[in-house]
Design a protein around this motif. Structure first.
Motif, PDB file in Angstrom:
ATOM      1  N   ILE A 336     -66.796 -54.486   8.577  1.00 40.60           N
ATOM      2  CA  ILE A 336     -66.510 -55.299   7.251  1.00 40.60           C
ATOM      3  C   ILE A 336     -66.379 -56.508   7.143  1.00 40.60           C
ATOM      4  O   ILE A 336     -67.042 -57.141   6.203  1.00 40.60           O
ATOM      5  CB  ILE A 336     -65.313 -54.380   6.606  1.00 40.60           C
ATOM      6  CG1 ILE A 336     -65.394 -52.832   6.512  1.00 40.60           C
ATOM      7  CG2 ILE A 336     -64.739 -55.166   5.339  1.00 40.60           C
ATOM      8  CD1 ILE A 336     -64.347 -52.092   6.078  1.00 40.60           C
ATOM      9  N   LEU A 340     -69.022 -59.453   5.495  1.00 38.54           N
ATOM     10  CA  LEU A 340     -68.337 -60.193   4.560  1.00 38.54           C
ATOM     11  C   LEU A 340     -68.444 -61.947   4.940  1.00 38.54           C
ATOM     12  O   LEU A 340     -69.100 -62.533   4.156  1.00 38.54           O
ATOM     13  CB  LEU A 340     -66.753 -60.104   4.542  1.00 38.54           C
ATOM     14  CG  LEU A 340     -65.959 -61.101   3.571  1.00 38.54           C
ATOM     15  CD1 LEU A 340     -66.537 -61.056   2.154  1.00 38.54           C
ATOM     16  CD2 LEU A 340     -64.661 -60.674   3.445  1.00 38.54           C
ATOM     17  N   TYR A 343     -72.389 -62.514   4.369  1.00 35.69           N
ATOM     18  CA  TYR A 343     -72.561 -62.765   2.899  1.00 35.69           C
ATOM     19  C   TYR A 343     -71.953 -64.087   2.376  1.00 35.69           C
ATOM     20  O   TYR A 343     -72.724 -64.953   1.679  1.00 35.69           O
ATOM     21  CB  TYR A 343     -72.106 -61.586   1.918  1.00 35.69           C
ATOM     22  CG  TYR A 343     -71.873 -61.867   0.548  1.00 35.69           C
ATOM     23  CD1 TYR A 343     -73.367 -61.852  -0.278  1.00 35.69           C
ATOM     24  CD2 TYR A 343     -70.991 -62.147  -0.307  1.00 35.69           C
ATOM     25  CE1 TYR A 343     -73.364 -61.996  -1.563  1.00 35.69           C
ATOM     26  CE2 TYR A 343     -71.033 -62.502  -1.424  1.00 35.69           C
ATOM     27  CZ  TYR A 343     -72.286 -62.491  -2.155  1.00 35.69           C
ATOM     28  OH  TYR A 343     -72.229 -62.733  -3.491  1.00 35.69           O
ATOM     29  N   LEU A 344     -70.668 -64.546   2.900  1.00 39.27           N
ATOM     30  CA  LEU A 344     -70.252 -65.709   2.407  1.00 39.27           C
ATOM     31  C   LEU A 344     -71.383 -66.914   2.807  1.00 39.27           C
ATOM     32  O   LEU A 344     -71.341 -67.956   2.145  1.00 39.27           O
ATOM     33  CB  LEU A 344     -68.802 -65.951   2.864  1.00 39.27           C
ATOM     34  CG  LEU A 344     -67.874 -64.873   2.179  1.00 39.27           C
ATOM     35  CD1 LEU A 344     -66.383 -65.177   3.064  1.00 39.27           C
ATOM     36  CD2 LEU A 344     -67.444 -65.266   0.714  1.00 39.27           C
TER      37      LEU A 344
END
Length: 495
Positions: A336, A340, A343-344
Motif C-alpha cells: 500500500i 501511494l 502515485y505521489l
C-alpha cells in the motif's frame, strides 16, 4: 555449520561490508549519473550503465548460488567480491558511456555472488531467533548504503570527481575480504551438482534481446520493423528454450519444484514487481532534482536521503515482524505504501516544492524497505539446506530481473516522452542532445538560453512524472500477489 562466538562478529561484519559495497554502488552511481552524462555525453544511452550491471547480476546470481552449494560459500563470495573491486577500478578509468557500461557489466557479474551467498551463510549458521535479527540488520545495511550512497556520491562527485565513486569500493571491499578469509570456516560437506550453463545463456539472451527491442523500438527502428520483431522473437524463443532446459536439467538455475510452495512462488513475483518499479526512483529522482531544480550533485544526494532513511526503518521491521504477524500481513502494508509513494511521485512538476518531493520519497522508502529483508526470508522459509543457495539466488534474481527490465522499460517511456515534447516545443535545428546533457551539469546549464532551458526542464519533469505514473501498474500487481502469500509465519527451518 554454526559460527563460533569468537569469529561470528567478524564474519557478520565481513558479510555486511560486502553487501554494503555492492548495494552502495547502485545509489552512488545514480546520484552521480547526471554529472557523468554531462561529461561523457550520450544522454540517450545512460540507462545502459544501470541495465548492463543488472543483466550481469542476473547471470551471476544463480550460477554463484549453485556453485556455493557445490563447492562452498566462502570461495565464491571472495571471488565475486574480488571481481567486483577490479571492475570498479576499470569503471573509474572509463572514457565513454560504452566503456562504462561494459565495465559495469563486469561489476554486476561479481556483485551477483555477494547478496545471495551472504544471506545463505547467515541462514546456515544461525538459529531462527538470531537469524531474523541479523537478516534485519542486513536489510538495514542495504538501506543504510542507500543513505550514504547518495551523500558520498554527491560529495565525491563535487569535491574530487565522479570517478572516485568507483575507486571507493576498493578499501571497503578489501576489509570484507580480510574478515571472511581469516574468520569464516565452513564445514567440508558439499553437494556435488552440475552447472546449468544452457539455462544461464538462454536466460540472459532472452533478457538482452527483449531490452534491446524495447530500447530501439519506435526510436531507431519502427516497432513493426524486421529488426525489432526479430529481437522480440529471439527473446520469446530464448525464454521458451530456457523453460525446456530448466525442466530437463538435473540442477537447473531456477528449480521449478521450489515454486510448488505458495510462499516461495509469491515472494518471487513480488520481488520482480518491486524491482521493476523501485529502480525508477533510484535512477530518475536524481535526474529530476538536478535537471529541474538545478544545482550540483549534492542537491540530488541530499534529496534522496529521506527515502533511504524510511527504507532502513522498515527493513529492520521486515526482518523481525514475520515471526509475529506473518509474511503476508507485513507485506500488505508495504504494498500500500509503495503504490501511494509512486502515485505521489507521478504528480511532480516544475512547481512542486522540494519539501513535498521529500515527503513523497519518505512514503516510497517506507514501502519498499520491508522487502529488503522479508522477501529473502520468505524465499528460504522451509527450504532444505542443500537448496538454500539456489533458493536465495532465485529470490535475488527475480528482483534483479525486474530492475533490469524496469530501468529499460521506464527509461524508454521517459526518453520518448522527453524527446517528443522537446521536438514539439523547440525549433527543428536546435541541438537538443547537447543541451539536454548540459542541462544536467550545474555550470554548463548556465550557458543554455532561457527559453530552451525552460523547455528542457518542462519536458524532463513531465516525462519523469509520467514514467512514475506508469510504474503504479506493476505496483498494483505486486499488491495482488501479496494477498496470495498465505498466512505462513517465519519459523526455524535450518534442517
Amino acid at each position: 555449520m554454526e559460527l563460533s562466538k569468537s569469529s561470528m562478529n567478524y564474519v557478520i561484519a565481513g558479510l555486511m561490508l560486502g553487501i554494503f559495497v555492492a548495494s552502495l554502488d547502485n545509489t552512488i552511481v545514480a546520484t552521480a549519473m547526471p554529472t557523468i552524462v554531462g561529461e561523457l555525453g550520450q544522454f540517450d544511452q545512460f540507462v545502459w550503465v544501470t541495465s548492463a550491471y543488472m543483466i550481469a547480476t542476473v547471470a551471476g546470481m544463480p550460477i554463484f548460488g549453485k556453485l556455493s552449494d557445490m563447492y562452498g560459500r566462502k570461495m565464491f563470495f571472495l571471488f565475486g567480491l574480488t571481481l567486483f573491486i577490479v571492475a570498479s577500478m576499470l569503471c573509474g578509468i572509463a572514457n565513454s558511456m560504452t566503456q562504462l557500461a561494459f565495465y559495469r557489466a563486469l561489476q554486476g557479474l561479481g556483485g551477483g555472488a555477494l547478496m545471495p551467498i551472504a544471506f545463505t551463510i547467515i541462514f546456515d549458521a544461525l538459529p531462527a531467533d538470531k537469524r531474523g535479527k541479523i537478516t534485519g540488520l542486513f536489510g538495514a545495511v542495504f538501506g543504510l548504503s542507500s543513505i550514504i550512497g547518495p551523500l558520498l556520491g554527491a560529495f565525491l562527485t563535487d569535491a574530487i570527481g565522479w570517478r572516485w565513486i568507483f575507486y571507493i569500493n576498493a578499501p571497503i571491499g578489501a576489509i570484507s575480504i580480510f574478515f571472511i578469509y581469516k574468520f569464516y570456516h565452513e564445514s567440508g560437506q558439499r553437494n556435488k551438482q552440475k552447472i546449468d550453463w544452457g539455462g544461464a545463456i538462454t536466460l540472459v539472451l532472452g533478457l538482452v534481446s527483449f531490452m534491446f527491442a524495447v530500447e530501439f523500438g519506435g526510436k531507431d527502428y519502427a516497432w513493426d520493423s524486421v529488426q525489432i520483431l526479430g529481437l522480440f522473437g529471439l527473446s520469446l524463443i530464448s525464454f521458451i528454450i530456457f523453460g525446456f532446459i530448466e525442466r530437463k536439467a538435473s540442477e537447473p538455475i531456477i528449480t521449478f519444484s521450489l515454486f510448488k510452495r505458495r510462499l516461495f512462488a509469491s515472494a518471487q513475483l513480488v520481488a520482480f514487481f518491486y524491482g521493476l518499479v523501485f529502480i525508477s526512483a533510484s535512477v530518475y529522482i536524481p535526474i529530476f532534482i538536478q535537471g529541474v531544480y538545478g544545482g550540483s550533485a549534492t542537491n540530488s544526494g541530499l534529496i534522496l536521503m529521506p527515502m533511504m532513511l524510511g527504507s532502513v526503518v522498515t527493513a529492520q521491521i521486515g526482518g523481525r515482524a514475520p515471526m509475529k504477524f506473518g509474511f503476508r500481513n507485513v507485506m500488505i502494508v508495504s504494498g500500500i505504501l509503495l503504490i501511494l509513494g509512486l502515485y505521489l511521485l507521478s504528480t511532480m512538476d516544475t512547481e512542486t516544492p522540494r519539501w513535498m518531493v521529500t515527503l513523497f520519497m519518505v512514503v516510497l522508502g517506507l514501502g519498499v524497505g520491508f522487502s529488503f529483508s522479508l522477501l529473502n526470508l520468505a524465499s528460504i522459509q522451509g527450504v532444505p539446506s542443500y537448496q538454500r543457495g539456489s533458493a536465495t539466488s532465485v529470490g535475488s534474481t527475480f528482483r534483479t530481473i525486474g530492475m533490469a527490465l524496469g530501468v529499460t522499460i521506464f527509461g524508454s517511456i521517459q526518453q520518448r516522452l522527453f524527446t517528443d515534447q522537446l521536438s514539439s516545443s523547440l525549433p527543428g535545428d536546435t541541438p537538443v542532445a547537447n543541451f539536454s546533457a548540459n542541462a544536467l551539469s550545474g555550470e554548463a546549464s548556465k550557458n543554455i538560453p532561457g527559453p530552451i532551458l525552460e523547455a528542457i526542464q518542462n519536458a524532463l519533469s513531465n516525462s519523469i512524472s509520467t514514467a512514475f505514473l506508469w510504474s503504479v501498474i506493476p505496483a498494483i500487481f505486486a499488491l495482488i500477489v501479496i494477498f496470495m502469500m498465505g498466512k505462513e509465519r517465519m519459523s526455524d527451518s535450518r534442517g
